[in-house]
Scaffold this motif. Structure first.
Motif, PDB file in Angstrom:
ATOM      1  N   ALA A 329      29.333  37.326  29.694  1.00  0.00           N
ATOM      2  CA  ALA A 329      30.465  37.423  28.764  1.00  0.00           C
ATOM      3  C   ALA A 329      31.222  38.721  28.975  1.00  0.00           C
ATOM      4  O   ALA A 329      32.462  38.756  28.966  1.00  0.00           O
ATOM      5  CB  ALA A 329      29.964  37.320  27.325  1.00  0.00           C
ATOM      6  N   HIS A 330      30.476  39.825  29.192  1.00  0.00           N
ATOM      7  CA  HIS A 330      31.123  41.123  29.411  1.00  0.00           C
ATOM      8  C   HIS A 330      31.819  41.158  30.771  1.00  0.00           C
ATOM      9  O   HIS A 330      32.898  41.746  30.907  1.00  0.00           O
ATOM     10  CB  HIS A 330      30.093  42.252  29.310  1.00  0.00           C
ATOM     11  CG  HIS A 330      29.611  42.487  27.911  1.00  0.00           C
ATOM     12  ND1 HIS A 330      30.392  43.090  26.952  1.00  0.00           N
ATOM     13  CD2 HIS A 330      28.430  42.180  27.316  1.00  0.00           C
ATOM     14  CE1 HIS A 330      29.708  43.176  25.812  1.00  0.00           C
ATOM     15  NE2 HIS A 330      28.521  42.624  26.002  1.00  0.00           N
ATOM     16  N   VAL A 331      31.208  40.529  31.782  1.00  0.00           N
ATOM     17  CA  VAL A 331      31.849  40.481  33.102  1.00  0.00           C
ATOM     18  C   VAL A 331      33.160  39.708  33.016  1.00  0.00           C
ATOM     19  O   VAL A 331      34.198  40.135  33.548  1.00  0.00           O
ATOM     20  CB  VAL A 331      30.908  39.819  34.130  1.00  0.00           C
ATOM     21  CG1 VAL A 331      31.654  39.522  35.435  1.00  0.00           C
ATOM     22  CG2 VAL A 331      29.711  40.709  34.408  1.00  0.00           C
ATOM     23  N   ALA A 332      33.130  38.561  32.340  1.00  0.00           N
ATOM     24  CA  ALA A 332      34.341  37.754  32.201  1.00  0.00           C
ATOM     25  C   ALA A 332      35.417  38.513  31.424  1.00  0.00           C
ATOM     26  O   ALA A 332      36.604  38.522  31.800  1.00  0.00           O
ATOM     27  CB  ALA A 332      34.010  36.437  31.507  1.00  0.00           C
ATOM     28  N   ALA A 333      35.021  39.179  30.329  1.00  0.00           N
ATOM     29  CA  ALA A 333      35.984  39.937  29.530  1.00  0.00           C
ATOM     30  C   ALA A 333      36.555  41.108  30.324  1.00  0.00           C
ATOM     31  O   ALA A 333      37.753  41.425  30.226  1.00  0.00           O
ATOM     32  CB  ALA A 333      35.316  40.432  28.254  1.00  0.00           C
TER      33      ALA A 333
END
Length: 448
Positions: A329-333
């Motif tokens: 989720a953090h990588v995508a964000a």
């Protein structure tokens, strides 16, 4: 207690009858030719009773003598069977213990004493297998096919023998016959299912799976998972062949059966986006993402929104709310923040991931961030760390370790069904070999 009561009643009646006859008195005279015999009536009646008793005892004695040889034969036969069953039991114990000579000896003894019943065929076949005599084992297993009560076990034994020889076609044929004979047998259904999935016959595999689920051969949860995997492949094929409506139907059912199956969520979201149903695609991605975050889902989520800039980033933050502890989720964000030129937000998400044990694609984000801020020294440091980075997560077979960029229902290397796991490549977990394994892969198939 009731029998004793009737016995007392009968004895009382007999004694009463004798007393009554004795009280009556009288005499009886018999005249025959020159002979004349006169006797008291009670004595005559008692004599007749005694004659009847002696006659009955004589008849019973003669019957006992006449049937004596047959009783002896039956007794000897029972003893023979008892010894035969003891030999059969000892033979099965020897097979379990790996004692080939002992198993053979007990098998021969049981075969002789029990006059070749179905179980001795099984024991002698197993003993021959244990002793490495494949020809004798095959002969015994084929003999079992001639008996309805042992045909199923014979097919399993022949299938196991064919696998040891590397003859997968013969093994598959035996599995088919066994499945027709006993659709409720788990191993036969599994073998036929594996055969169909290896051949890419998803429709036939679904029929086999349905039969297994109806007969409770497979539990409900793994049954739904397998059905979903098959439907994903059906949806992909229908999509490639231009059957859009059918593909969408397969994908919806697959996603309903297993919402946490990433390929099911991806194919359904892809089809919905292509159909102009972006809002539905968003809901599909969010449902799957909550259980199993994946970069492909993030890409589809971004594509489903038509927003640009900061709005697009705010949309992406909804994935964080669904699974904020997962690094995907953090990588995508961070990716969307970089595209939206929100470097502060990008740094915040990268810091949430951490700075140790990073994969190459995560390090590349750090490089892009430092480059965008003109920090040459930091950029060089991150580029240097790329050499020691852990491998990016990818699809890896949980059975043989085969790595692929694209998910498949069946591993291209070993043929296992639904064995692809999304993770960093590494040592695979121990997994049970397929029923129809390749030569050298098959585990022994026990028949007892």
């Amino acid at each position: 207690m009731i029998a004793l009561f009737f016995y007392v009643i009968v004895m009382a009646a007999v004694i009463g009858g004798i007393v009554w006859i004795a009280d009556r008195g009288g005499s009886v005279t018999f005249v025959w030719d020159v002979w004349e015999v006169t006797t008291d009536t009670p004595i005559l009646i008692l004599g007749i009773l005694l004659l009847v008793v002696v006659s009955v005892v004589a008849v019973l004695l003669l019957q006992w003598i006449w049937r004596g040889p047959r009783r002896i034969r039956l007794a000897l036969g029972d003893r023979r069977k008892e010894k035969g069953w003891q030999a059969l039991t000892s033979g099965l114990v020897a097979v379990a213990a790996g004692d080939a000579p002992g198993a053979r000896a007990h098998a021969r003894r049981a075969d002789r004493l029990l006059d070749r019943p179905p179980l001795t065929l099984l024991l002698t076949a197993q003993a021959a297998q244990l002793d490495g005599d494949d020809k004798e084992a095959d002969r015994r297993f084929r003999a079992m096919l001639e008996r309805p009560e042992t045909e199923f076990l014979g097919l399993r034994g022949l299938m196991a023998a064919a696998l040891r020889k590397g003859d997968r076609e013969a093994a598959a044929e035996y599995a088919r016959k066994a499945h027709v004979l006993r659709p409720d047998a788990a191993w036969a259904a599994e073998a036929v299912f594996e055969l169909q999935t290896r051949a890419g016959d998803w429709t036939a595999a679904r029929q086999t799976l349905k039969s297994a689920r109806d007969r409770k051969v497979i539990e409900a949860v793994p049954g739904r998972r397998r059905h979903a995997v098959l439907l994903v492949e059906e949806a992909v094929r229908a999509h490639e062949e231009g059957r859009g409506d059918e593909a969408l139907k397969f994908a919806r059912t697959a996603h309903g059966e297993a919402p946490d199956l990433v390929p099911a969520g991806c194919i359904l979201a892809r089809l919905l986006i292509d159909s102009g149903k972006g809002t539905q695609a968003v809901r599909v991605v969010e449902k799957t993402w909550k259980a199993a975050p994946h970069p492909d889902l993030a890409d589809l989520y971004i594509e489903a929104w038509s927003d640009e800039g900061a709005n697009r980033y705010r949309r992406m933050e909804r994935l964080l709310d669904l699974n904020e502890d997962d690094r995907e989720a953090h990588v995508a964000a961070a990716r969307v923040a970089m595209e939206s030129k929100l470097t502060g937000e990008m740094r915040r998400h990268l810091n949430a991931i951490g700075t140790t044990d990073l994969a190459p694609r995560e390090i590349r984000l750090w490089v892009d961030l430092e480059t965008s801020e003109n920090n040459a020294e930091k950029t060089a440091e991150w580029q240097a760390r790329m050499i020691e980075a852990s491998p990016d997560r990818t699809w890896q077979c949980n059975g043989c370790g085969h790595i692929t960029r694209t998910w498949r229902a069946v591993c291209d290397a070993c043929g296992r069904f639904d064995s692809m796991v999304w993770r960093s490549p590494g040592t695979v977990e121990e997994a049970r070999p397929p029923v129809l394994a390749s030569p050298g892969e098959a585990e022994p198939v026990t028949l007892s």
